[in-house]
Design a protein around this motif. Structure first.
Motif, short mmCIF file in Angstrom:
data_model
loop_
_atom_site.label_atom_id
_atom_site.label_comp_id
_atom_site.label_asym_id
_atom_site.label_seq_id
_atom_site.Cartn_x
_atom_site.Cartn_y
_atom_site.Cartn_z
N ILE A 118 0.81 -1.22 0.00
CA ILE A 118 0.00 0.00 0.00
C ILE A 118 0.84 1.27 0.00
CG2 ILE A 118 -1.54 1.40 1.45
CD1 ILE A 118 -3.24 -1.02 1.85
N PRO A 119 1.78 1.40 0.95
CA PRO A 119 2.55 2.65 0.91
C PRO A 119 3.53 2.69 -0.25
CG PRO A 119 3.33 1.25 2.68
CD PRO A 119 2.15 0.58 2.10
N VAL A 120 4.10 1.57 -0.59
CA VAL A 120 5.26 1.59 -1.48
C VAL A 120 4.88 1.63 -2.95
CG1 VAL A 120 7.31 0.32 -2.13
CG2 VAL A 120 6.61 0.41 0.23
N LEU A 121 3.79 0.94 -3.32
CA LEU A 121 3.46 0.87 -4.74
C LEU A 121 2.95 2.21 -5.27
CD1 LEU A 121 1.88 -2.66 -4.80
CD2 LEU A 121 3.97 -1.98 -5.90
N ARG A 122 2.71 3.14 -4.34
CA ARG A 122 2.33 4.48 -4.78
C ARG A 122 3.54 5.26 -5.26
NH1 ARG A 122 -2.76 5.88 -2.84
NH2 ARG A 122 -3.63 4.16 -1.64
N ILE A 220 0.48 -0.86 -17.50
CA ILE A 220 1.19 0.02 -16.55
C ILE A 220 2.69 -0.22 -16.65
CG2 ILE A 220 1.54 0.55 -14.11
CD1 ILE A 220 -1.44 -0.36 -13.75
N ARG A 221 3.07 -1.49 -16.78
CA ARG A 221 4.49 -1.81 -16.89
C ARG A 221 5.09 -1.15 -18.13
NH1 ARG A 221 5.65 -7.71 -18.84
NH2 ARG A 221 4.72 -6.77 -20.68
N ASP A 222 4.36 -1.26 -19.27
CA ASP A 222 4.93 -0.78 -20.52
C ASP A 222 4.94 0.74 -20.62
OD1 ASP A 222 5.44 -3.33 -21.24
OD2 ASP A 222 3.57 -3.60 -22.34
N ASN A 223 3.88 1.37 -20.15
CA ASN A 223 3.87 2.83 -20.17
C ASN A 223 2.89 3.35 -19.14
OD1 ASN A 223 3.65 5.57 -20.72
ND2 ASN A 223 4.12 5.24 -22.89
N ILE A 232 -6.59 3.93 -15.94
CA ILE A 232 -6.27 2.73 -15.16
C ILE A 232 -5.70 3.15 -13.82
CG2 ILE A 232 -4.74 0.72 -15.07
CD1 ILE A 232 -4.91 0.57 -18.09
N GLY A 233 -6.25 2.62 -12.72
CA GLY A 233 -5.75 2.93 -11.38
C GLY A 233 -4.45 2.21 -11.13
N VAL A 234 -3.35 2.95 -11.22
CA VAL A 234 -2.03 2.30 -11.19
C VAL A 234 -1.81 1.52 -9.90
CG1 VAL A 234 0.44 2.75 -11.12
CG2 VAL A 234 -1.00 3.96 -12.76
N THR A 235 -2.03 2.17 -8.74
CA THR A 235 -1.75 1.52 -7.46
C THR A 235 -2.57 0.25 -7.30
OG1 THR A 235 -1.42 3.72 -6.60
CG2 THR A 235 -1.55 1.95 -5.01
#
Lengths: 359, 394
Positions: A118-122, A220-223, A232-235
């Motif tokens: 939760i904290p880090v993937l942001r 998300i990985r590619d761009n 797309i909600g990245v987190t």
């Protein structure tokens, strides 16, 4: 259309390969034509394969570098064994107890994954790598100072003291004894359980990757910017991949721990995390089949090299370097690509080459 | 055609790989087995053991391996019953120890020397128990090694015995009234001794004024622990740890101008042969140990000189324990009439019977006996370091 059918075919080939390997090994075990050395390694191989596949989900599919994957394995191993030991009376049937404890292990590891994620993937960049590295060390420290016992009144916990402070009733049993880890584990892990876990892992990962969620994760990985721009909600998607990976690692940890009579926290250290990362990188990022092969070969290799005695690990590292160089060599790459084309795209080749009679 | 050919070729390669994996263990085993010097194998009993031959704990593993090798050579030179010894590396890791054990099983091991260190030995003892192979470990001292296994024996003291024996010794000899303990809390050995020491000390009314810990990662500085002990007014510091961190504690205590009595256990043995260690620092340090390399006893003297000649170093208690293990197995085999063509489980049954009834004289004690749990009974020797040598306390 063609692309989808290609991945489906490659996925079903992976399933088929795993099932075939299982059947061959079962027959070999049945006829007694397998060495004790290899037989003893079957369960750890299964555990490492699951670890490699699950890490590949984080590193290969989601594109985040995780250096603390052994931490999730550790959480799963210890929570799984505690569950199995306290359910010894309640569930006498070993395979069922193993399954239940794996589920418990998955839940705990998944929870740890959420906490870290939760904290880090942001954040952007390499922060995940640094924090997961720290996470692995934190887990090691916590388990080294954790005391868990079980008696008629249920589970008892203590931190930083010693086993006497648990206040167990007469007949109570210490399960996790701080730095001494867990002793006297009943070995209930079997090769069949490991095989089922691999299939389960492949099923989860392949379906996740194929789904709408999986496409969002890869987008998300590619761009990242492009993915964000289409809403797309990245987190959220990164967290889905990360937690799935943690859950599977936890289950692998439980399988691994219950193959030995004893387990200590220091087993799941930074080196183990790196070892699993090596499986993934060597097998190819995002390539599940490659992860399976790499995990299997690199687990067997040190044992197969025992005849070199003191130079064993030296030879092992040389083999690693050679493999890395060889797989990146354009000549060999072309050769392998050629074989793959002939094997997996026979129809199209036939049309182009006219039956394969000409070179 | 081409496609078929490449598939066939790939299959041949894969089969070749598997075949190589499968058969490799057999000839390889005889290769490394040869370095024990028992090349002339006229039906020798195969003894196998695992230990950390590489990695951080390698000094213990190699010492045990060398001690056992020396004993096997001596026994084979006598004629009669022949032994063949093989040690496999476990890198002080339970998983690798089980792998090493399985490799030894493929080699045809009939009697096991267990593992050198406690955690790996716990893992391999579960395997020897399941496979009914008799095992005696030179140095894995944790009680969970032998717990519930009738065919697992120990040559060293179990950790709890050392802890309570030390507390009893300190109390009986009135060495100190206020005791401080510095122990390593991520180590089975150290924790095991501390826990029983604490229990026994409480029972005897020995006052523990300070108990501080350190870990593998923090064993480079002990000023905090020593200051706490000093402030608590401790006049004796109990060190249930190995000699490497202990040497640093001695040095830092001297630098602080703090001079309590120091009391160690068998892990302290070896401190005098530590490289670059000023032996005057260890002056007056007391320890309980079963083995003393400076002893004038004929058996010990001959062992030490042979060991030094062969490996170029003074043997520590790991080597002595392993040496004793092999001789104890030899004695039991002779008594029970065990021959090399017997199966491991037959040997196991005879050995259990022998070990629970016989008495054995070795380097690490005389009149040693084993009870059914597998724990050894021998008296620890109190030693004190005087003028750079170990001297008996009594």
């Amino acid at each position: 259309m063609n692309r989808i059918s290609k991945t489906t075919r490659s996925n079903s080939l992976t399933y088929a390969g795993v099932i075939a390997a299982f059947i061959i090994l079962q027959i070999m075990t049945g006829t007694g034509s397998i060495s004790s050395s290899l037989k003893g390694q079957l369960v750890p191989i299964c555990a490492y394969v699951v670890m490699a596949i699950s890490l590949n989900l984080t590193v290969g599919i989601s594109g985040e570098l995780s250096l603390g994957h052994a931490g999730f394995m550790s959480v799963g191993a210890f929570s799984g064994v505690v569950a199995a030991m306290s359910l010894q009376q309640a569930i006498p049937l070993a395979p069922l107890r193993l399954a239940v404890s794996m589920v418990v292990a998955g839940i705990f590891a998944g929870f740890a994954g959420v906490l870290v994620g939760i904290p880090v993937l942001r954040l952007k960049g390499d922060y995940l790598a640094i924090v997961t590295l720290a996470f692995g060390e934190i887990i090691k420290s916590i388990v080294n100072n954790l005391y868990v016992g079980v008696d008629g009144g249920g589970l008892h916990f203590a931190m930083l003291k010693n086993a006497n402070s648990l206040g167990l009733e007469e007949g109570g049993k210490v399960i996790i004894n701080g730095p001494m880890g867990i002793s006297g584990i009943t070995k209930i892990s079997t090769f069949t359980a490991g095989f089922v876990l691999i299939l389960f892992t492949l099923f989860i990962v392949f379906n996740l990757v194929k789904s709408r969620t999986g496409r969002a994760i890869m987008a998300i990985r590619d761009n990242r910017i492009a993915a964000e721009s289409v809403g797309i909600g990245v987190t959220k998607y990164k967290l889905i991949a990360f937690v799935t990976s943690a859950v599977l690692a936890g289950m692998a940890g439980a399988l691994f721990a219950m193959n030995y009579s004893t387990i200590v926290a220091s087993k799941f250290d930074f080196n183990t995390s790196i070892l699993i990362l090596v499986f993934v990188v060597l097998g190819g990022l995002g390539n599940m089949w490659g992860s399976i092969i790499a995990a299997t070969v690199l687990t067997i290799l040190p044992e197969a090299l025992r005849s070199f005695s003191d130079y064993r690990m030296l030879v092992y590292s040389i083999v690693l370097i050679i493999v890395m160089l060889a797989t990146n060599n354009p000549l060999i790459k072309n050769f392998l690509g050629d074989i793959r084309n002939r094997l997996f795209k026979p129809k199209r080749n036939k049309k182009l080459e006219g039956g394969g009679t000409n070179e | 055609m081409k496609k078929f050919l490449s598939i066939a070729l790939a299959l041949v390669l894969i089969v070749g790989c598997f075949a190589a994996c499968g058969t490799k263990t057999e000839p390889a085993a005889t290769d490394t087995g040869a370095d024990t010097g028992a090349a002339t194998t006229t039906a020798a009993i195969k003894i196998g053991g695992t230990g950390p031959l590489t990695g951080g704990a390698a000094i213990y593993g190699n010492a045990a391996k060398n001690g056992a090798e020396l004993a096997v050579e001596e026994i084979n030179a006598l004629g009669g019953l022949q032994f063949e010894l093989k040690y496999e590396d476990d890198a002080h890791d339970a998983e690798k120890a089980v792998n090493a054990y399985n490799a030894l099983k493929d080699w045809g091991m009939q009697v096991s020397l267990g593992s050198v260190t406690s955690k790996p030995c716990e893992a391999t003892s579960a395997e020897t128990f399941a496979d009914r192979i008799f095992a005696i470990t030179p140095s894995a001292s944790s009680t969970s090694v032998t717990d519930g296994k009738d065919n697992m024996f120990q040559m060293c003291f179990a950790d709890p015995n050392q802890g309570s024996a030390s507390a009893q010794y300190i109390f009986d000899k009135k060495m100190g009234t206020k005791v401080a303990v510095i122990y390593k809390n991520d180590d089975v050995y150290s924790m095991g001794i501390y826990n029983t020491f604490e229990a026994k000390a409480t029972e005897l009314g020995l006052e523990i004024v300070s108990a501080t810990t350190f870990t593998e990662d923090s064993q480079n500085d002990f000023s905090v622990q020593l200051t706490e002990a000093k402030n608590a007014g401790a006049d004796l510091i109990f060190l249930p740890i190995y000699y490497t961190p202990a040497s640093l504690i001695l040095k830092q205590a001297k630098d602080m101008g703090y001079a309590p009595k120091f009391f160690g256990v068998d892990g302290m043995d070896g401190i005098l042969s530590l490289e670059n260690f000023d032996t005057s620092l260890a002056e007056g340090v007391m320890l309980l140990t079963p083995f003393n390399a400076d002893s004038t006893d004929a058996k010990t003297a001959s062992f030490v000189s042979k060991f030094q000649e062969k490996y170029g170093e003074i043997p520590n208690q790991f080597a002595a324990d392993a040496y004793d293990c092999v001789y104890a197995i030899y004695q039991a085999c002779n008594n029970a009439g065990v021959t090399a063509d017997m199966s491991a489980s037959d040997i196991c049954a005879k050995m259990i019977e022998q070990f629970t009834t016989m008495s054995f004289d070795g380097l690490t004690g005389t009149g040693m006996t084993w009870d059914a749990t597998g724990a050894v009974s021998k008296t620890p020797k109190g030693m004190v370091i005087k003028d750079g040598a170990y001297v008996g306390l009594d």
